[in-house]
Design a protein around this motif. Structure first.
Motif, short mmCIF file in Angstrom:
data_model
loop_
_atom_site.label_atom_id
_atom_site.label_comp_id
_atom_site.label_asym_id
_atom_site.label_seq_id
_atom_site.Cartn_x
_atom_site.Cartn_y
_atom_site.Cartn_z
N ILE A 173 7.60 1.49 -20.52
CA ILE A 173 7.39 1.99 -21.88
C ILE A 173 7.88 3.43 -21.93
CG2 ILE A 173 5.72 2.31 -23.74
CD1 ILE A 173 3.88 0.34 -22.16
N TRP A 174 8.83 3.69 -22.81
CA TRP A 174 9.43 5.02 -22.95
C TRP A 174 9.11 5.60 -24.33
CZ3 TRP A 174 14.90 5.91 -20.54
CH2 TRP A 174 14.94 5.39 -19.22
N GLY A 175 8.90 6.92 -24.36
CA GLY A 175 8.68 7.57 -25.64
C GLY A 175 8.39 9.04 -25.49
N SER A 176 7.95 9.66 -26.59
CA SER A 176 7.71 11.10 -26.57
C SER A 176 6.32 11.45 -27.09
CB SER A 176 8.79 11.82 -27.39
OG SER A 176 8.82 11.34 -28.72
N ILE A 177 6.03 11.15 -28.36
CA ILE A 177 4.76 11.54 -28.97
C ILE A 177 3.97 10.29 -29.35
CG2 ILE A 177 3.68 12.74 -30.92
CD1 ILE A 177 6.17 14.54 -31.01
N ASP A 178 2.72 10.20 -28.85
CA ASP A 178 1.82 9.09 -29.20
C ASP A 178 2.54 7.75 -29.06
OD1 ASP A 178 0.13 11.18 -29.97
OD2 ASP A 178 0.70 11.04 -32.08
N PHE A 179 3.28 7.58 -27.99
CA PHE A 179 4.17 6.42 -27.96
C PHE A 179 3.49 5.12 -27.53
CE2 PHE A 179 5.04 8.76 -24.00
CZ PHE A 179 5.16 7.79 -23.01
N ILE A 180 2.18 5.19 -27.24
CA ILE A 180 1.34 4.00 -27.16
C ILE A 180 0.12 4.30 -28.01
CG2 ILE A 180 0.08 2.43 -25.65
CD1 ILE A 180 1.84 3.44 -23.32
N PHE A 181 -0.02 3.60 -29.13
CA PHE A 181 -1.08 3.98 -30.07
C PHE A 181 -1.67 2.77 -30.78
CE2 PHE A 181 2.58 3.57 -32.71
CZ PHE A 181 2.19 3.47 -34.03
N GLY A 182 -2.92 2.89 -31.22
CA GLY A 182 -3.55 1.82 -31.96
C GLY A 182 -4.95 1.51 -31.49
N ALA A 183 -5.51 0.41 -32.04
CA ALA A 183 -6.93 0.10 -31.88
C ALA A 183 -7.23 -1.02 -30.90
CB ALA A 183 -7.52 -0.26 -33.26
N SER A 184 -6.23 -1.62 -30.31
CA SER A 184 -6.44 -2.81 -29.48
C SER A 184 -7.00 -2.47 -28.09
CB SER A 184 -5.11 -3.55 -29.31
OG SER A 184 -4.53 -3.84 -30.55
N THR A 185 -7.53 -3.50 -27.45
CA THR A 185 -7.89 -3.41 -26.04
C THR A 185 -6.69 -3.83 -25.21
OG1 THR A 185 -10.24 -3.86 -26.44
CG2 THR A 185 -9.40 -4.31 -24.22
N CYS A 186 -6.16 -2.91 -24.42
CA CYS A 186 -4.90 -3.16 -23.70
C CYS A 186 -5.04 -2.81 -22.23
CB CYS A 186 -3.76 -2.34 -24.29
SG CYS A 186 -3.40 -2.70 -26.01
N ILE A 187 -4.55 -3.70 -21.39
CA ILE A 187 -4.45 -3.46 -19.96
C ILE A 187 -2.98 -3.23 -19.62
CG2 ILE A 187 -4.78 -4.40 -17.64
CD1 ILE A 187 -7.41 -3.93 -19.04
#
Length: 319
Positions: A173-187
């Motif tokens: 996963i590549w990004g810069s600002i808040d690049f993984i975001f949201g309300a889910s439960t994630c492993i």
């Protein structure tokens, strides 16, 4: 010699035929499959199937916005090497009516159907550093990605649905600002998380009362050479949760580790924690006072976190 070549050609042909037989539908840009676009293949799947539909996406760059509606249950999308789904929308881009498409409208891929499995596919938002531009928007439960890549800058991966469980296995996963975001439960298990600029890796919006948000196990957290100031997380909503377990943190991680954003009392709302991380960015001496260090991994077994009432276990399930 000719006979030997004939047998070799026949063996290759049989191997290819056996491989194709493993799939219900094949997507190929060059016309050698059942469809030339990913969306056409998804549309062809009968609604609410009770058995899994396997779709092979052959190598190529597919420039299209792909929507997997809630009726297309139990899909498996399997890519050949270099199978890329890409688009270039971004939040401030105008639609045909002159309206901004917004963050949610910018995504390359939308997933609304439960029980999706995707393997060996790159999901890309190619618009560049132009603000919010989502590569993958996941609003479904029981979603499993394996050996997939998510490429973008700001807001690359939107884990939108608060009742969703998502399992990312050996992904990039590549990004810069808040690049993984949201309300889910994630492993995120054994993933590679790469920062392209100074900023924030995650921005969870976990609901109040939800036990888990984002959990990173045995991940590698890296950055471009010029990147020097990255936080593990900042809470998009007051009760954001993120935990990094046995991860290798690069020198680009800010010594504070965690940012409160504009939340007035993060110590009483957010849950930000670490456990036995390593690397130049793992020193906890100057960590933010509202973060914590776990003493053990009680309640952090992957299978138990994802199981809930229906016993979902992507680690053991056949896709």
């Amino acid at each position: 010699m000719k006979l030997k070549l004939l047998y070799l050609s026949l063996a290759i042909f049989i191997s290819l035929q056996a491989s194709a037989a493993d799939f219900d539908l094949v997507v190929a840009k060059d016309g050698t499959g059942d469809f030339t676009t990913v969306q056409e293949a998804i549309n062809a799947v009968p609604d609410f199937r009770k058995v899994r539909t396997r779709i092979l996406i052959k190598a190529g760059s597919y420039k299209e916005k792909v929507i997997i509606p809630a009726t297309k249950t139990f899909l498996s999308l399997i890519g050949e090497d270099e199978a890329i789904i890409t688009y270039d929308d971004y939040a401030s881009k105008k639609n045909r009516y002159g309206e901004e498409v917004g963050t949610s409208g910018s995504s390359t891929l939308y997933i609304f159907a439960p029980d999706l499995f995707a393997e060996n596919i790159t999901f890309e938002n190619s618009s560049g550093p132009v603000g919010q531009a989502v590569a993958c928007f996941v609003a479904a439960d029981r979603v499993h990605f394996k050996h997939c890549r998510f490429l973008g800058f700001q807001d690359t991966l939107y884990t939108n649905y608060d009742q969703s469980r998502q399992y990312y296995e050996a992904c990039e996963i590549w990004g810069s600002i808040d690049f993984i975001f949201g309300a889910s439960t994630c492993i995120f298990y054994k993933c590679h998380i790469h920062s392209l600029a100074d900023g924030f890796i995650t921005a969870p919006s976990t609901n109040e009362g939800e036990k888990y948000g984002y959990i990173f196990y045995d991940c590698r957290i890296t950055a471009e050479k010029e990147v020097k100031d990255v936080y593990l997380s900042r809470p998009w909503r007051p009760y954001g949760k993120a935990v990094f377990i046995r991860c290798e943190l690069g020198a680009h991680i800010n010594p504070l580790g965690w940012d409160p954003w504009d939340k007035p009392n993060p110590a009483h709302t957010v849950f930000y924690a670490e456990y036995k991380n390593s690397g130049k960015g793992a020193n906890t001496k100057h960590r933010a006072v509202f973060s914590r260090q776990l003493k053990n991994l009680d309640d952090y077994e992957i299978e138990k976190i994802l199981a809930r009432e229906d016993g979902w276990n992507p680690i053991q399930s056949k896709q």
